[in-house]
Structures are given as structure tokens and as C-alpha cells.
Write an enzyme that holds these catalytic residues in place. Structure first.
Site, mmCIF file in Angstrom:
data_model
loop_
_atom_site.group_PDB
_atom_site.id
_atom_site.type_symbol
_atom_site.label_atom_id
_atom_site.label_comp_id
_atom_site.label_asym_id
_atom_site.label_seq_id
_atom_site.Cartn_x
_atom_site.Cartn_y
_atom_site.Cartn_z
ATOM 1 N N ASP A 279 0.854 -1.185 0.000
ATOM 2 C CA ASP A 279 0.000 0.000 0.000
ATOM 3 C C ASP A 279 0.891 1.236 0.000
ATOM 4 O OD1 ASP A 279 -2.197 1.618 0.095
ATOM 5 O OD2 ASP A 279 -2.764 1.134 2.153
ATOM 6 N N ASP B 256 -2.770 2.546 -6.184
ATOM 7 C CA ASP B 256 -1.784 2.633 -5.101
ATOM 8 C C ASP B 256 -1.708 1.413 -4.189
ATOM 9 O OD1 ASP B 256 -4.286 3.102 -4.042
ATOM 10 O OD2 ASP B 256 -3.601 4.592 -2.608
ATOM 11 N N GLU B 257 -2.398 0.328 -4.523
ATOM 12 C CA GLU B 257 -2.266 -0.866 -3.678
ATOM 13 C C GLU B 257 -2.516 -2.145 -4.476
ATOM 14 O OE1 GLU B 257 -5.228 -1.656 -0.630
ATOM 15 O OE2 GLU B 257 -6.521 -0.104 -1.482
#
Length: 363
Positions: free
Chosen positions: A14, A108-109
Site C-alpha cells: 500500500d 496505489d495498492e
């Protein structure tokens, strides 16, 4: 349900305050300052907040007005999704150096299954550290990681040492970790569900574990079986490289509140056009249309309708959205409208999880 020895090494990566961190990376003047990516100061919603802003209670999905009230010196920055996507692609390329089993959740993860990995590395903990170091070297950004036996625990673990840290929950630690975990920390347990659990005397994983599956199903419906399993470390959802999209939508926050239904239909027409574009690009169609309305008092209402056939055209989406709009009289002026399509033709029936017995496993 059958039993099997099914052991995996899952990493959840993350990025730390991704959008805000990219803006601070590209603009040195913003570094160390409280910034919010998203809407304007007067209108809109915060998409991401820097850690400096979070210290003042600014969070994603918060209205810009409330964010500014919490943090008067907050700096608003317009999002640059092409730039975020560019960096996200670099990060994904790093993941693929280690495994092809990468399931992106957003820009983003992502989840990575490194049980069998391209480096032949036996330690998922060291792989996570190496990946984070590579991300920092190649992008200048910090990432956090959670490592454990399944996606659920890895996701929870990635929040523990944020920012710029990681946490491994070894197989022999899983039971104690989950029993001591605050119920609000369980991934998927939101504020409303947490409050309901508190009323039932469930404050930690240990309390949840004392409840029967029947009890949990009675109070939480289909989610009850999920809670019953995850608190016992059972979550067999695989890391899926080609993650199936479950919904698609678009929404607009207006510069000024609107009260005229004619103006609302005009905005909905634009949103439906955007949805048609996205549906055609993704080559999908859906049956369930949901209309989202946020009023000027920030109250949020949704109305849905499921059709007997799949649709993907602007006209059919708009026709259903119009019907939903007129379903009830407007209670106030409107600040946001959105349409989403779910029950897509990409979805497949889910198989029921089997119980997995977790044995010794080197992490």
C-alpha cells in the site's frame, strides 16, 4: 466442508498517501505541508491527504469544506491521474519482477502471492522489504506492506506500521493476532457495522470468535459467515491477476447546488455519456443501475433498479436514472449526482470457501 493444508505467502503493498506524496515529490514547495488532492476549497471531496494534513483530521472522502475547517492552512491541489497512473505502472513492473500473481486493487495498492516466486526467495518478509526499497529507489515514494497467510490478514497488517513500514503476521501468530485485534480494525468492518458489533458486546476478535455462525448470520446476513471465518484465519480468496470488475460508475460534484430537475437531468445525461464510454472501453454491460444523490445538507441517498437484461448504452442508462430520479420528490437542493452500473456480465458465481488448516510455514 473439507479440510486441506493450503499455505500461501501473501503480501499487501500500500503506497503511503499516494496522490498527495506524488504531488509533494513533483513540487518541492509542497513538501512538509498539509495538502489535499481533490475538489476545490469551496466544493468537492478530498481524494487524498498528506500525512501533515491527516494530523488535523483531514481524510479521504471528506468534504473540502470540513477539511478546510479542520485544517485552515490546508492547500488544495488538483489531481493529475495520468501522472499517478504513470508511476503506478512503474510500481507494478517492480511487482512483476517477483511474481505474476499480482492483483491491483487501485493505482496505489495490490496483493502479491509470492508462495512460488521468480526469485526463488523463501522469505516473503524479505521480498516485501526488497520491493519497498526498489519502489523508493525508482520512484522516490514510500510504501508500506503487510505479510501473512491470506489476503485479509495481509491487508490488516499493512496498516500497522504505516507510513514506510511493514508487518509480518506469521502462521503461529495468526490466532493471537486476530483475537486481540480491535473489531474496527477488521478490514471490511465500517463505522456502522462496528457500532452494531459494539451493541452486541463484540469489541475485539476474541469476542467475535465466541459467537456462532448462526448468530452472526442472523445479525449480519451473508457477511456473518465471512466474519465467522476470517476471525479464525480462514480466507481462501486467491490473488487474481485479472481481477473481475464488479461495478462501474461516475459522479459529479457541482460548483453550485442545483434544485431544478431539468438541470439534474442535464448533468445525468453527461454522466451517462461518460459511463457509456467506460463501458465500451471495458467491453462490459450491466443490469443494476444505482443513482447516487448527495443533498446540500450532505445527506446521501441511493436508489437502484435491476433490469432483466444487460445494458451498456447511454440512452438506456439515462432512461433508468431518470426513472430513479423521479421515484421520490427532492428533499433539498443537490450538490452531487452519480450513476453506477453493477451486476456486470463479467461476474461469475463465487465458490464457497473451504476450511483451511494453517500449519508451520517459514515467512
Amino acid at each position: 466442508m473439507g479440510e486441506e493444508n493450503y499455505l500461501r505467502k501473501i503480501i499487501h503493498i500500500d503506497m503511503d498517501a499516494f496522490y498527495a506524496s506524488v504531488e509533494q515529490l513533483d513540487n518541492p514547495e509542497l513538501r512538509g505541508k498539509a495538502i489535499a488532492v481533490g475538489g476545490s476549497e469551496e466544493r468537492g471531496v478530498v481524494a487524498a491527504a498528506s500525512y501533515e494534513a491527516r494530523e488535523f483530521g483531514v481524510r479521504s472522502a471528506m468534504s473540502s469544506i470540513i477539511a478546510k475547517r479542520n485544517c485552515p492552512h490546508l492547500i488544495f491541489v488538483k489531481p493529475r491521474f495520468e501522472r499517478y497512473r504513470q508511476i503506478s505502472n512503474k510500481i507494478r513492473a517492480i511487482f512483476l519482477e517477483y511474481t505474476d500473481l499480482v492483483e491491483p486493487l487501485s493505482l496505489d495498492e495490490a496483493y502479491l502471492d509470492v508462495t512460488q516466486n521468480k526469485k526463488g526467495h523463501p522469505s516473503a518478509t524479505l521480498i516485501a522489504r526488497e520491493i519497498r526499497e526498489k519502489i523508493k529507489l525508482e520512484t522516490g515514494l514510500n510504501a508500506s506492506a503487510g505479510i501473512s497467510i491470506n489476503k485479509f490478514i495481509a491487508k490488516v497488517a499493512s496498516d500497522i506500521n504505516k507510513p514506510n513500514g511493514q508487518k509480518t503476521i506469521n502462521p503461529e501468530e495468526v490466532e493471537e493476532f486476530l483475537e486481540n485485534l480491535q473489531i474496527r480494525k477488521f478490514h471490511g468492518v465500517g463505522k456502522v457495522t462496528a457500532e452494531k458489533m459494539y451493541q452486541l458486546g463484540i469489541f475485539k476478535g476474541f469476542d467475535l470468535k465466541q459467537k456462532s455462525e448462526e448468530f452472526l448470520t442472523e445479525h449480519f446476513g451473508k457477511s456473518g459467515a465471512h466474519y465467522y471465518n476470517v476471525v479464525r484465519g480462514i480466507h481462501l480468496s486467491e490473488v487474481k491477476p485479472n481481477r473481475i470488475r464488479k461495478s462501474l460508475g461516475a459522479e459529479r460534484t457541482f460548483d453550485e447546488n442545483i434544485s431544478s430537475e431539468i438541470f439534474m437531468l442535464e448533468r445525468l445525461s453527461n454522466i451517462a455519456e461518460e459511463i457509456e464510454r467506460r463501458l465500451q472501453k471495458s467491453k462490459v454491460a450491466g443490469k443494476t443501475i444505482t443513482l447516487k444523490i448527495k443533498y446540500s445538507d450532505f445527506s446521501l441517498h441511493t436508489r437502484s433498479k435491476t433490469l432483466p437484461y444487460y445494458i451498456s448504452s447511454r440512452d438506456l442508462v439515462l432512461e433508468t436514472a431518470r426513472e430513479l430520479l423521479y421515484q421520490e420528490k427532492m428533499k433539498n437542493s443537490v450538490r452531487l449526482l452519480g450513476i453506477s452500473l453493477s451486476n456486470l456480465n463479467t461476474e461469475k458465481p463465487e465458490k464457497k470457501d473451504e476450511i483451511a488448516v494453517q500449519l508451520k510455514f517459514e515467512f
